[in-house]
Design a protein around this motif. Structure first.
Motif, PDB file in Angstrom:
ATOM      1  N   GLY A  27      -6.803   9.590  14.800  1.00 41.30           N
ATOM      2  CA  GLY A  27      -7.841   9.673  15.904  1.00 41.30           C
ATOM      3  C   GLY A  27      -7.099  10.642  16.765  1.00 41.30           C
ATOM      4  N   VAL A  28      -7.649  11.638  18.088  1.00 37.39           N
ATOM      5  CA  VAL A  28      -7.386  12.530  19.336  1.00 37.39           C
ATOM      6  C   VAL A  28      -7.393  11.265  20.639  1.00 37.39           C
ATOM      7  N   MET A  29      -6.538  12.053  21.088  1.00 42.64           N
ATOM      8  CA  MET A  29      -6.097  11.096  22.926  1.00 42.64           C
ATOM      9  C   MET A  29      -6.147  12.125  23.538  1.00 42.64           C
TER      10      MET A  29
ATOM     11  N   ILE B   9     -12.550  13.164  26.658  1.00 39.79           N
ATOM     12  CA  ILE B   9     -12.153  13.481  25.582  1.00 39.79           C
ATOM     13  C   ILE B   9     -13.623  13.778  24.321  1.00 39.79           C
ATOM     14  N   GLY B  10     -14.655  13.600  25.360  1.00 41.26           N
ATOM     15  CA  GLY B  10     -15.874  13.847  24.643  1.00 41.26           C
ATOM     16  C   GLY B  10     -16.095  15.529  23.924  1.00 41.26           C
ATOM     17  N   HIS B  11     -15.149  16.217  24.777  1.00 41.33           N
ATOM     18  CA  HIS B  11     -15.235  17.655  24.492  1.00 41.33           C
ATOM     19  C   HIS B  11     -14.562  17.626  23.112  1.00 41.33           C
ATOM     20  N   SER B  12     -13.656  17.123  23.092  1.00 38.10           N
ATOM     21  CA  SER B  12     -12.919  17.633  21.651  1.00 38.10           C
ATOM     22  C   SER B  12     -13.784  17.777  20.276  1.00 38.10           C
ATOM     23  N   ARG B  13     -13.607  18.692  19.446  1.00 40.98           N
ATOM     24  CA  ARG B  13     -13.534  19.001  18.633  1.00 40.98           C
ATOM     25  C   ARG B  13     -13.170  18.369  17.449  1.00 40.98           C
ATOM     26  N   SER B  14     -12.332  17.866  17.165  1.00 44.74           N
ATOM     27  CA  SER B  14     -11.128  17.048  16.079  1.00 44.74           C
ATOM     28  C   SER B  14     -12.291  15.857  15.523  1.00 44.74           C
ATOM     29  N   PRO B  15     -12.598  15.082  16.000  1.00 40.72           N
ATOM     30  CA  PRO B  15     -13.972  13.992  14.967  1.00 40.72           C
ATOM     31  C   PRO B  15     -14.793  14.764  14.004  1.00 40.72           C
ATOM     32  N   ALA B  16     -14.523  15.824  14.483  1.00 41.79           N
ATOM     33  CA  ALA B  16     -15.949  16.018  14.025  1.00 41.79           C
ATOM     34  C   ALA B  16     -15.160  17.328  11.918  1.00 41.79           C
TER      35      ALA B  16
ATOM     36  N   GLY C 214      -1.253   7.482  12.900  1.00 41.72           N
ATOM     37  CA  GLY C 214      -0.472   9.024  14.070  1.00 41.72           C
ATOM     38  C   GLY C 214      -2.072   8.946  14.813  1.00 41.72           C
ATOM     39  N   CYS C 215      -1.545  10.305  15.282  1.00 41.36           N
ATOM     40  CA  CYS C 215      -3.351  10.411  16.377  1.00 41.36           C
ATOM     41  C   CYS C 215      -2.699  12.230  16.988  1.00 41.36           C
ATOM     42  N   ASN C 216      -3.211  12.582  16.846  1.00 42.78           N
ATOM     43  CA  ASN C 216      -3.631  14.067  17.872  1.00 42.78           C
ATOM     44  C   ASN C 216      -2.979  13.576  19.092  1.00 42.78           C
ATOM     45  N   VAL C 217      -3.111  14.606  19.907  1.00 45.32           N
ATOM     46  CA  VAL C 217      -3.310  14.106  21.555  1.00 45.32           C
ATOM     47  C   VAL C 217      -3.826  16.051  22.102  1.00 45.32           C
TER      48      VAL C 217
END
Ligand code: ATR
Length: 278
Positions: free
Chosen positions: A7-9, A13-20, A59-62
């Motif tokens: 995931g991404v911390m 966090i709503g703006h992050s494009r990483s989940p898509a 793991g994750c992104n930050v």
């Protein structure tokens, strides 16, 4: 293989494009796993990171504002993270310790290579606008590639001077007010500032002095086509947009967490663009 989690911390966090982005790859490779947005307040970052192994995360992104704090909290860092003092990718090792990496510079380089395959680092000077976090990642990568002179121009000149003093040659601090002259003889110019982004002023950089084969790279990706890139294309330069850097920087994390080397292609670009607010 068991269900894999990442995931991404960030906060927010709503703006992050990483989940898509990662969601597209997960689907495409039919992987039993998930990549989720994790809204983590700055004062709870340590708790959140330490919980990763217990929760079974690979793991994750930050992202903003946690990159520097995460650097201080992880147990191991790679060379890029150490040089930048910032982490954007974390891998949980088999022993439960956390390994911090920084893949921004690699993302920049892979996208540049894909868009401008004939560009050669050693040929001529490069002008980099901006000496912030993104600017540091990019100048570090360009120096590693053997660029002989990297001119760094930053609105606050002292920040460019500090960066040049820290890195030494091939970096040279270039005055912000004379940035246009800094284009002379260059094989590449990179905008690493927020100028040109939605809601920000445009970057004022007439390209007259850039040689005809000079490549223009803007790391801004909202909008995808900045005024700088439109001007570059109109003049016949290769124009490199900012979305590709975002897509390519994600590859190493995905490979580490989910065990498959993903590719950056048009389908991925469309999936990520489709997830952006209009
Ligand atoms: P990032 O990590 O995204 O690079 P940053 O570290 O805040 O973000 O850096 C932002 C960069 O954009 C800096 O180079 C900043 O210049 P200053 O060091 O002078 O602040 C640059 N920047 C932001 N707003 C700007 C503006 N209006 N004009 C020129 N440069 C600007």
């Amino acid at each position: 293989m068991s269900f894999r989690l990442s995931g991404v911390m960030g906060w927010p966090i709503g703006h992050s494009r990483s989940p898509a982005l990662h969601g597209h790859w997960l689907k495409r490779h039919d992987i039993a796993g998930a990549y989720v947005p994790l809204a983590v307040q700055p004062e709870r970052l340590e708790q959140a990171l330490r919980a990763l192994p217990a929760l079974g995360f690979a793991g994750c992104n930050v992202t903003v504002p946690h990159k520097e704090a995460a650097f201080r909290l992880v147990d191991h860092v790679d060379r890029s993270a150490a040089r930048l003092g910032a982490v954007n990718t974390i891998v949980v090792r088999p022993d439960g310790t956390l390994e911090g990496r920084n893949t921004d510079g690699e993302g920049f380089l892979r996208h540049l290579e894909a868009c401008a395959p004939d560009w050669r680092a050693a040929d001529r000077p490069v002008l980099v606008l901006g000496a912030g976090g993104a600017g540091r990642a990019i100048v570090g990568t360009l120096a590693d590639m053997g660029v002989g002179e990297i001119r760094v121009a930053n609105r606050t000149d002292a920040r460019a001077e500090a960066l040049a003093a820290e890195f030494g040659r091939p970096l040279v601090a270039w005055p912000w007010t004379r940035r246009t002259e800094g284009l002379a003889d260059c094989s590449l110019v990179v905008n690493t500032t927020q100028l040109g982004m939605v809601g920000w002023p445009a970057l004022d950089l007439p390209l007259d002095l850039l040689p005809p084969d000079g490549v223009v790279n803007d790391i801004v990706y909202a909008p995808l086509e900045t005024a700088l890139l439109t001007d570059a294309r109109r003049r016949g330069h290769i124009a490199v947009d900012g979305l590709g850097m975002l897509l390519h920087q994600a590859r190493a994390g995905f490979a580490a967490w989910f065990g498959i080397e993903p590719v950056v292609d048009e389908a991925l670009r469309q999936a990520v663009l489709g997830s952006m607010p209009p």
